[in-house]
Motif scaffolding. Structure first.
Motif, short mmCIF file in Angstrom:
data_model
loop_
_atom_site.label_atom_id
_atom_site.label_comp_id
_atom_site.label_asym_id
_atom_site.label_seq_id
_atom_site.Cartn_x
_atom_site.Cartn_y
_atom_site.Cartn_z
N MET A 278 0.69 -0.96 -0.06
CA MET A 278 -0.12 0.00 0.23
C MET A 278 0.73 1.23 -0.06
SD MET A 278 -2.59 1.10 2.95
CE MET A 278 -4.08 0.95 2.56
N VAL A 279 0.37 2.20 -0.65
CA VAL A 279 1.11 3.56 -0.85
C VAL A 279 0.37 4.52 -0.10
CG1 VAL A 279 2.38 5.25 -2.03
CG2 VAL A 279 2.44 2.88 -2.70
N LEU A 280 0.86 5.28 1.09
CA LEU A 280 0.11 6.23 1.60
C LEU A 280 0.79 7.74 1.27
CD1 LEU A 280 -0.30 4.79 5.10
CD2 LEU A 280 -2.11 4.93 3.40
N GLN A 281 -0.15 8.71 1.13
CA GLN A 281 0.62 10.00 0.83
C GLN A 281 0.04 11.09 1.84
OE1 GLN A 281 1.22 11.45 -3.20
NE2 GLN A 281 -0.06 13.08 -2.64
N PHE A 282 0.95 11.83 2.43
CA PHE A 282 0.39 12.97 3.26
C PHE A 282 1.20 14.33 3.17
CE2 PHE A 282 4.16 12.22 6.05
CZ PHE A 282 4.45 10.94 5.61
N ASP A 283 0.82 15.16 3.66
CA ASP A 283 1.28 16.51 3.78
C ASP A 283 2.52 16.60 4.82
OD1 ASP A 283 2.10 19.25 3.97
OD2 ASP A 283 -0.12 20.07 3.41
N ARG A 284 3.75 16.91 4.27
CA ARG A 284 4.75 16.55 5.31
C ARG A 284 4.74 17.63 6.18
NH1 ARG A 284 9.94 17.94 1.76
NH2 ARG A 284 8.84 19.22 0.19
N ARG A 285 4.23 18.89 5.85
CA ARG A 285 4.31 19.85 6.89
C ARG A 285 3.13 19.62 7.96
NH1 ARG A 285 3.15 24.13 2.22
NH2 ARG A 285 1.42 22.49 1.90
N ALA A 286 2.16 18.76 7.77
CA ALA A 286 1.11 18.55 8.71
C ALA A 286 1.33 17.62 9.62
CB ALA A 286 -0.35 18.34 8.18
N PHE A 287 2.14 16.17 8.98
CA PHE A 287 2.62 15.08 9.44
C PHE A 287 4.02 14.80 9.58
CE2 PHE A 287 -1.73 14.75 8.29
CZ PHE A 287 -2.30 14.05 9.26
N SER A 288 4.55 13.99 10.70
CA SER A 288 5.79 13.40 10.34
C SER A 288 5.65 12.32 9.92
CB SER A 288 6.52 13.54 11.89
OG SER A 288 5.95 12.58 12.57
N ALA A 289 6.58 11.62 9.38
CA ALA A 289 6.48 10.28 8.81
C ALA A 289 6.46 9.31 9.92
CB ALA A 289 7.76 9.81 8.04
N ALA A 290 7.08 9.59 11.20
CA ALA A 290 7.14 8.88 12.33
C ALA A 290 5.63 8.50 12.79
CB ALA A 290 7.97 9.37 13.44
N SER A 291 4.98 9.92 12.78
CA SER A 291 3.56 9.59 13.38
C SER A 291 2.76 8.78 12.43
CB SER A 291 3.13 10.92 13.53
OG SER A 291 2.82 11.45 12.32
N VAL A 292 2.79 8.90 11.10
CA VAL A 292 1.94 8.06 10.26
C VAL A 292 2.44 6.49 10.49
CG1 VAL A 292 1.33 7.71 7.75
CG2 VAL A 292 1.82 10.08 8.59
N ILE A 293 4.02 6.27 10.45
CA ILE A 293 4.03 4.75 10.51
C ILE A 293 3.64 4.31 11.80
CG2 ILE A 293 6.10 3.49 11.10
CD1 ILE A 293 7.74 5.57 9.04
N SER A 294 3.50 4.95 12.93
CA SER A 294 3.23 4.60 14.20
C SER A 294 1.83 4.41 14.22
CB SER A 294 3.55 5.47 15.21
OG SER A 294 2.39 5.87 16.25
N ALA A 295 0.97 5.14 13.66
CA ALA A 295 -0.51 4.69 13.49
C ALA A 295 -0.91 3.72 12.75
CB ALA A 295 -1.32 6.25 12.59
N VAL A 296 0.04 3.42 11.56
CA VAL A 296 -0.20 2.38 10.66
C VAL A 296 0.00 0.85 11.28
CG1 VAL A 296 0.33 1.04 8.56
CG2 VAL A 296 -0.09 3.59 8.60
N THR A 297 1.21 0.98 12.22
CA THR A 297 1.72 -0.19 12.62
C THR A 297 0.91 -0.61 14.00
OG1 THR A 297 3.28 1.31 13.98
CG2 THR A 297 4.31 -0.13 12.18
N GLN A 298 -0.02 0.14 14.32
CA GLN A 298 -0.76 -0.19 15.45
C GLN A 298 -2.13 -0.97 15.00
OE1 GLN A 298 -2.31 3.62 17.46
NE2 GLN A 298 -0.15 3.95 18.23
N ARG A 299 -2.32 -0.72 13.68
CA ARG A 299 -3.58 -1.34 12.92
C ARG A 299 -3.14 -2.90 12.45
NH1 ARG A 299 -4.28 3.89 12.47
NH2 ARG A 299 -6.48 4.85 12.60
#
Lengths: 324, 274
Positions: A278-299
């Protein structure tokens, strides 16, 4: 320094209609129209800058470069190269310019490469000592020794381009125009040309204007980009600023252990799903990569992941698509 | 003054080196030269032989006997050969305009007209000079041409002046390409006009045509008028004999004009391609 103010270049062209009837009509009463190839271009380039002048085919790049180098006269607007107009004082301006057209060599096709350098020595009145010193520099930077005595027609494209660059730099111009200098070259040859460009810029503070379709050239060499489309400057600024502004996203590619889970995070888009990937895309000014990764690994359990930064290609894509 | 001398030295250095490069380049392809060596002398020797047949079978051409015709033909050919040596590029100016061939010249700190004029030396022109010399020498001997000092200077100045007229004429016709982007047809017409008006006496043509080739396009000064003066022929000439030797003056004037038109054209140059 290069200053272009409100440059306009118009060409008068005859409208062509199809078929014999169109050809006859064109003969008897040709319909002429004015095409504006460059439409109000302004910029200022300081000494020692390496600027990428980019745009799709037909955007007006070559026309601008030809005006800056005195080949074409602008329909209106002003150009000053080190304070002098190339149209009023062409010979004075070109004394200080080096120009390389990737698709058109200035070397003498049938003669050994060295003869073309000798011609440059006479054209630019380079003294014997200076010529010898410059040739030594060029030999060491471009490795000319091995093919200096070979007829140009027998050189590989990469060797020919190195020869062209040397010919353009022999008189130590303060400004170097490079029109697609790496076109058609293999990876090693491209790298040699890029190293040379960087070197002359660092050594002599040579101002370099580079037009290219090779984004690797841009990424490796240019701190500043001027993007032109439909004859107008659409972007002008540092490379990082352009990417920040026009491609402010980052992508994460995730390989899940099992099936792809449902991911619903505000501000994060799923742009691609393929099997367990899966490829996710996000605004790097609003999110850090770490926060997105942590949210995904929880699921769900993740096997592998990688973070993709936006590329210059993403920035330019919109202009190129627009022209296609 | 020293600036001017320096500038002359600079141009001479570039011009002579370009000439040398052009010769070296042609010597890379010797077989090409050999094919011309056979074709060109044949073409012109057959041309003059045809003239002899015409005159022998019918009557003198507008009062011109074969020896006089050979003299005129040879004189015209000498400047043709010299033009092909030093100024063949004027035949190809239109190609250069269409293919962006002036870009590189505009990027050099030298006058573009100079670069264009002195860009090439064509060895094949020497091949054109072979029949020229043969025919002219034959003409001189048949007419009993007297090689006095005055006559020798006269022939030399006519040949040089006529070379200027020829190359300026070709430059002028090809300059049309700066505006129209096409001049092949102009070149073809110009070439025909040149051959027909310099290898035969102008007096065989109608008066109006003679007048045009004297005052509008002064090709009559390449071989016809000088021949009338050098051989002292009076029949059928439109000009007094003193003006007949004005070839160098007209050559210089046409060269000046071609430079003006060339520079005007260069402003309209659109530098095709990228």
């Amino acid at each position: 320094m290069i200053e272009a103010t409100n440059l306009i270049k118009e060409f008068r062209v005859t409208k062509k209609e199809s078929g014999l009837r169109g050809a006859l009509k064109g003969l008897i009463r040709p319909e002429r129209e004015t095409v504006r190839a460059v439409d109000g271009v302004s910029f200022r380039i300081n000494k020692g800058e390496i600027v990428g002048y980019l745009g799709p085919n037909g955007a007006g790049k070559s026309t601008t470069v030809k005006m800056l180098t005195g080949i074409l006269h602008p329909t209106s607007g002003e150009i000053l190269i080190n304070g002098v107009s190339p149209h009023r004082e062409r010979t004075r301006v070109v004394q200080n310019l080096g120009v390389v057209f990737g698709q058109r060599t200035q070397l003498n096709w049938d003669l050994r490469l060295g003869e073309s350098f000798e011609l440059q020595r006479r054209i630019y009145r380079i003294s014997d000592d200076r010529f010898a010193a410059q040739m030594d520099t060029m030999r060491s930077l471009l490795g000319l020794t091995e093919f200096e005595n070979t007829p140009v027609r027998q050189l590989s494209l990469g060797q020919r381009m190195r020869g062209d660059l040397a010919a353009a730099m022999l008189h130590s111009p303060s400004i170097l125009f490079l029109d697609e200098p790496t076109i058609g070259l293999d990876l090693t040859a491209k790298q040699a040309i890029r190293d040379f460009i960087r070197e002359v810029n660092t050594l002599h503070q040579t101002t370099i204007i580079l037009t290219t379709h090779d984004l690797e050239d841009v990424e490796q060499l240019c701190k500043r980009l001027i993007v032109i489309n439909h004859g107008r400057v659409v972007e002008d600024g540092p490379l990082e600023d352009l990417i920040d502004r026009l491609a402010p996203y980052r992508q994460i590619e995730i390989d899940f252990v099992q099936e792809v889970p449902v991911i619903e995070i505000q501000g994060v888009d799923v742009v691609e799903v393929n099997g367990n990937r899966m490829v996710l895309q996000f605004d790097r000014r609003a999110f850090s990569a770490a926060s997105v990764i942590s949210a995904v690994t929880q699921r769900a359990a993740v096997r592998d992941l990688s973070v993709r930064e936006p590329e210059i290609a993403d920035v330019l894509k919109r202009y190129y698509q627009d022209s296609a | 003054m020293s600036d001017f001398l320096n500038s002359c030295k600079h141009y001479a250095s570039v011009g002579s080196f370009q000439g040398r490069m052009a010769l070296q380049r042609q010597l890379e392809y010797p077989l090409f030269l050999v094919s011309w060596l056979i074709m060109i002398p044949l073409k012109y020797l057959i041309g003059v032989w045809m003239l002899k047949i015409l005159v022998d079978q019918f009557q003198p051409l507008a009062g011109w006997t074969f020896p006089q015709l050979a003299f005129l033909y040879g004189l015209g050919m000498l400047s043709h050969g010299l033009m092909v040596v030093v100024s063949i590029q004027s035949w190809f100016l239109d190609h250069m305009v269409i293919q962006g061939g002036f870009d590189r010249m505009l990027l050099r700190p030298l006058n573009v007209f100079f670069q264009f004029t002195f860009m090439y030396l064509n060895l094949i022109g020497c091949v054109d000079l072979i029949p020229a010399v043969i025919i002219f020498v034959t003409g001189c001997s048949l007419t009993g041409f007297d090689w006095t000092f005055g006559n020798s200077v006269g022939v030399l100045s006519v040949v040089l002046g006529a070379t200027l007229i020829r190359s300026s004429f070709y430059t002028l016709t090809a300059c049309v390409a700066f505006w129209t982007k096409r001049a092949t047809h102009m070149r073809a017409i110009g070439h025909d006009l040149m051959e027909r008006s310099t290898l035969y006496p102008l007096s065989i043509y109608p008066k109006a045509f003679q007048w045009i080739l004297t005052f509008v396009i002064p090709l009559g000064f390449i071989s016809f008028y000088p021949s009338t003066a050098l051989l002292n022929i009076n029949h059928g000439t439109a000009l007094p004999l003193e003006i007949a030797m004005w070839t160098p003056i007209i050559g210089i004037a046409m060269f000046g004009l071609s430079q003006i038109v060339f520079n005007r054209g260069l402003r309209a140059y659109e530098s095709a391609g990228s």
